[in-house]
Write a protein that holds these residues in place. Sequence first.
Motif, PDB file in Angstrom:
ATOM      1  N   VAL A  54      16.412  16.891   9.194  1.00  0.00           N
ATOM      2  CA  VAL A  54      15.245  16.102   8.796  1.00  0.00           C
ATOM      3  C   VAL A  54      15.058  14.910   9.721  1.00  0.00           C
ATOM      4  CG1 VAL A  54      14.273  14.679   6.954  1.00  0.00           C
ATOM      5  CG2 VAL A  54      15.344  16.855   6.391  1.00  0.00           C
ATOM      6  N   TRP A  55      16.156  14.234  10.070  1.00  0.00           N
ATOM      7  CA  TRP A  55      16.056  13.089  10.982  1.00  0.00           C
ATOM      8  C   TRP A  55      15.621  13.525  12.368  1.00  0.00           C
ATOM      9  CZ3 TRP A  55      16.645   7.792  10.553  1.00  0.00           C
ATOM     10  CH2 TRP A  55      16.943   7.326   9.277  1.00  0.00           C
ATOM     11  N   ALA A  56      16.121  14.659  12.837  1.00  0.00           N
ATOM     12  CA  ALA A  56      15.714  15.160  14.153  1.00  0.00           C
ATOM     13  C   ALA A  56      14.226  15.509  14.161  1.00  0.00           C
ATOM     14  CB  ALA A  56      16.550  16.376  14.539  1.00  0.00           C
ATOM     15  N   GLY A  57      13.739  16.116  13.078  1.00  0.00           N
ATOM     16  CA  GLY A  57      12.319  16.448  13.006  1.00  0.00           C
ATOM     17  C   GLY A  57      11.430  15.223  12.919  1.00  0.00           C
ATOM     18  N   ASN A  58      11.941  14.171  12.298  1.00  0.00           N
ATOM     19  CA  ASN A  58      11.138  12.955  12.141  1.00  0.00           C
ATOM     20  C   ASN A  58      11.005  12.177  13.452  1.00  0.00           C
ATOM     21  OD1 ASN A  58       9.669  11.070  10.518  1.00  0.00           O
ATOM     22  ND2 ASN A  58      11.454   9.732  10.518  1.00  0.00           N
ATOM     23  N   LEU A  59      11.864  12.461  14.420  1.00  0.00           N
ATOM     24  CA  LEU A  59      11.798  11.721  15.682  1.00  0.00           C
ATOM     25  C   LEU A  59      10.447  11.904  16.375  1.00  0.00           C
ATOM     26  CD1 LEU A  59      15.365  12.310  17.192  1.00  0.00           C
ATOM     27  CD2 LEU A  59      14.479  10.271  16.049  1.00  0.00           C
ATOM     28  N   TRP A  60       9.837  13.074  16.222  1.00  0.00           N
ATOM     29  CA  TRP A  60       8.547  13.310  16.864  1.00  0.00           C
ATOM     30  C   TRP A  60       7.472  12.382  16.295  1.00  0.00           C
ATOM     31  CZ3 TRP A  60       5.745  14.552  20.701  1.00  0.00           C
ATOM     32  CH2 TRP A  60       4.386  14.870  20.541  1.00  0.00           C
ATOM     33  N   PHE A  61       7.445  12.220  14.984  1.00  0.00           N
ATOM     34  CA  PHE A  61       6.439  11.355  14.362  1.00  0.00           C
ATOM     35  C   PHE A  61       6.684   9.888  14.713  1.00  0.00           C
ATOM     36  CE2 PHE A  61       6.786  15.112  11.621  1.00  0.00           C
ATOM     37  CZ  PHE A  61       5.473  15.543  11.643  1.00  0.00           C
ATOM     38  N   LEU A  62       7.952   9.498  14.842  1.00  0.00           N
ATOM     39  CA  LEU A  62       8.254   8.134  15.271  1.00  0.00           C
ATOM     40  C   LEU A  62       7.889   7.917  16.727  1.00  0.00           C
ATOM     41  CD1 LEU A  62      11.733   7.653  13.544  1.00  0.00           C
ATOM     42  CD2 LEU A  62       9.605   6.510  12.935  1.00  0.00           C
ATOM     43  N   SER A  86       0.847  -1.184   0.000  1.00  0.00           N
ATOM     44  CA  SER A  86       0.000   0.000   0.000  1.00  0.00           C
ATOM     45  C   SER A  86       0.885   1.236   0.000  1.00  0.00           C
ATOM     46  CB  SER A  86      -0.910   0.022   1.239  1.00  0.00           C
ATOM     47  OG  SER A  86      -1.631   1.242   1.302  1.00  0.00           O
ATOM     48  N   ILE A  87       0.487   2.238  -0.793  1.00  0.00           N
ATOM     49  CA  ILE A  87       1.241   3.492  -0.825  1.00  0.00           C
ATOM     50  C   ILE A  87       0.678   4.512   0.160  1.00  0.00           C
ATOM     51  CG2 ILE A  87       1.917   3.162  -3.215  1.00  0.00           C
ATOM     52  CD1 ILE A  87      -0.230   5.241  -3.970  1.00  0.00           C
ATOM     53  N   GLU A  88      -0.317   4.106   0.950  1.00  0.00           N
ATOM     54  CA  GLU A  88      -0.913   5.026   1.921  1.00  0.00           C
ATOM     55  C   GLU A  88       0.103   5.569   2.921  1.00  0.00           C
ATOM     56  OE1 GLU A  88      -3.939   6.345   1.947  1.00  0.00           O
ATOM     57  OE2 GLU A  88      -4.197   5.344   0.011  1.00  0.00           O
ATOM     58  N   PRO A  89       1.088   4.750   3.403  1.00  0.00           N
ATOM     59  CA  PRO A  89       2.074   5.307   4.345  1.00  0.00           C
ATOM     60  C   PRO A  89       2.870   6.476   3.783  1.00  0.00           C
ATOM     61  CG  PRO A  89       2.126   2.918   4.428  1.00  0.00           C
ATOM     62  CD  PRO A  89       1.225   3.288   3.281  1.00  0.00           C
ATOM     63  N   LEU A  90       3.025   6.542   2.439  1.00  0.00           N
ATOM     64  CA  LEU A  90       3.760   7.660   1.852  1.00  0.00           C
ATOM     65  C   LEU A  90       2.985   8.964   1.931  1.00  0.00           C
ATOM     66  CD1 LEU A  90       5.306   6.011  -1.351  1.00  0.00           C
ATOM     67  CD2 LEU A  90       6.391   6.416   0.863  1.00  0.00           C
ATOM     68  N   LEU A 149      20.709   2.446   3.090  1.00  0.00           N
ATOM     69  CA  LEU A 149      20.244   1.057   3.190  1.00  0.00           C
ATOM     70  C   LEU A 149      19.129   0.929   4.232  1.00  0.00           C
ATOM     71  CD1 LEU A 149      23.683  -0.788   3.024  1.00  0.00           C
ATOM     72  CD2 LEU A 149      21.996  -0.527   1.197  1.00  0.00           C
ATOM     73  N   TYR A 150      19.270   1.661   5.348  1.00  0.00           N
ATOM     74  CA  TYR A 150      18.232   1.579   6.388  1.00  0.00           C
ATOM     75  C   TYR A 150      16.912   2.164   5.897  1.00  0.00           C
ATOM     76  CZ  TYR A 150      15.745   2.129  10.768  1.00  0.00           C
ATOM     77  OH  TYR A 150      14.791   2.055  11.754  1.00  0.00           O
ATOM     78  N   CYS A 151      16.976   3.285   5.199  1.00  0.00           N
ATOM     79  CA  CYS A 151      15.752   3.885   4.658  1.00  0.00           C
ATOM     80  C   CYS A 151      15.098   2.956   3.643  1.00  0.00           C
ATOM     81  CB  CYS A 151      16.069   5.228   4.008  1.00  0.00           C
ATOM     82  SG  CYS A 151      16.488   6.542   5.163  1.00  0.00           S
ATOM     83  N   LEU A 152      15.903   2.270   2.854  1.00  0.00           N
ATOM     84  CA  LEU A 152      15.362   1.327   1.875  1.00  0.00           C
ATOM     85  C   LEU A 152      14.614   0.199   2.582  1.00  0.00           C
ATOM     86  CD1 LEU A 152      15.368   0.858  -1.210  1.00  0.00           C
ATOM     87  CD2 LEU A 152      17.377  -0.598  -0.885  1.00  0.00           C
ATOM     88  N   ALA A 153      15.212  -0.325   3.667  1.00  0.00           N
ATOM     89  CA  ALA A 153      14.558  -1.392   4.424  1.00  0.00           C
ATOM     90  C   ALA A 153      13.306  -0.877   5.128  1.00  0.00           C
ATOM     91  CB  ALA A 153      15.539  -1.975   5.439  1.00  0.00           C
ATOM     92  N   ALA A 154      13.386   0.332   5.684  1.00  0.00           N
ATOM     93  CA  ALA A 154      12.236   0.903   6.390  1.00  0.00           C
ATOM     94  C   ALA A 154      11.075   1.177   5.429  1.00  0.00           C
ATOM     95  CB  ALA A 154      12.644   2.186   7.111  1.00  0.00           C
ATOM     96  N   LEU A 155      11.369   1.670   4.240  1.00  0.00           N
ATOM     97  CA  LEU A 155      10.308   1.916   3.260  1.00  0.00           C
ATOM     98  C   LEU A 155       9.635   0.613   2.842  1.00  0.00           C
ATOM     99  CD1 LEU A 155      11.942   4.651   0.989  1.00  0.00           C
ATOM    100  CD2 LEU A 155       9.897   4.910   2.397  1.00  0.00           C
ATOM    101  N   ILE A 163       8.513  11.364   4.995  1.00  0.00           N
ATOM    102  CA  ILE A 163       9.821  11.828   5.471  1.00  0.00           C
ATOM    103  C   ILE A 163      10.882  10.760   5.266  1.00  0.00           C
ATOM    104  CG2 ILE A 163      11.108  12.570   7.521  1.00  0.00           C
ATOM    105  CD1 ILE A 163       8.608  13.904   8.539  1.00  0.00           C
ATOM    106  N   LYS A 164      10.495   9.491   5.422  1.00  0.00           N
ATOM    107  CA  LYS A 164      11.476   8.419   5.183  1.00  0.00           C
ATOM    108  C   LYS A 164      11.931   8.410   3.725  1.00  0.00           C
ATOM    109  CE  LYS A 164      12.277   6.077   8.060  1.00  0.00           C
ATOM    110  NZ  LYS A 164      13.242   6.314   9.130  1.00  0.00           N
ATOM    111  N   LEU A 165      11.012   8.660   2.805  1.00  0.00           N
ATOM    112  CA  LEU A 165      11.383   8.760   1.390  1.00  0.00           C
ATOM    113  C   LEU A 165      12.312   9.946   1.166  1.00  0.00           C
ATOM    114  CD1 LEU A 165      11.055   7.805  -1.529  1.00  0.00           C
ATOM    115  CD2 LEU A 165       9.005   9.249  -1.683  1.00  0.00           C
TER     116      LEU A 165
END
Length: 250
Positions: free
Chosen positions: A218-226, A15-19, A118-124, A26-28
């Motif tokens: 960007v990674w610091a800002g994404n910590l809140w959503f995680l 599903s592309i809904e997570p994007l 590589l981590y972003c690829l696995a997470a996506l 943000i992961k993309l």
Amino acid sequence: MESAKNAMMAGMKFSIEPLKEPLGFIKLLQFILSIFAFATTVSLDERISFHAVCRNGTHNITTKTESIQVAYPYDLHNEYFMVPLCSTPAGGPSQLPLLEGAKSSAEFYVFVGVFVFLYCLAALALYLLFDEVYRSNTNIVTADFIISVVLTLFWLIGSSAWAQGLVNLKYYTDFNECGQFDEIDDCKIPSNSCVQTVFPNFASLNVSVIFGFLNMLVWAGNLWFLYKETPWFKVRSKPPQEPSTDPQRI
């Protein structure tokens, strides 16, 4: 182990809904920025050149040109030119390396960029194929958050180290600034002259440093959503239970 594998396969659903949500979008973005960070770091392939004008008497003037490559991993200790410049000694010329480079900071920065890629690829892949499993498994969510905290620190450390490494690289590739000519005996003779004629263009490396700190932000800002997906946030945000109104206790 087999049951966990079966559960993962059962929950597999693309599903592309997570994007469309901050977590996936943000992961993309992190995936793309990591490519720019390490690609601009390894893309430089420049040269340093200088002329040595050697005068032996009034009319006996010779010119010697030396050129040194500057490329990733910027280990200038292994880049050298041959001395002396104005004569050929009986024992043959010897190697004179450049004063200093930025090998360790450049390699660590590229390592962080490739690992994040590589981590972003696995997470996506996890978000797009196993979104329901991801949101229902607190261990996976917590691990994702903790790894992201570590990678944010890695971006901060790697970008800071590489920024300083780039400053050193610019300094030690400018022979007039770093005093490289003072290490060459032929250049110390008053009748001779040594002039650097070609300087490296570090524009791509300047961009790589900018991408490093941009990745960190960007990674610091994404910590809140995680963090909002972790059980720690959900426990704190759960509304308090109302007191019991059992009529038998009245």
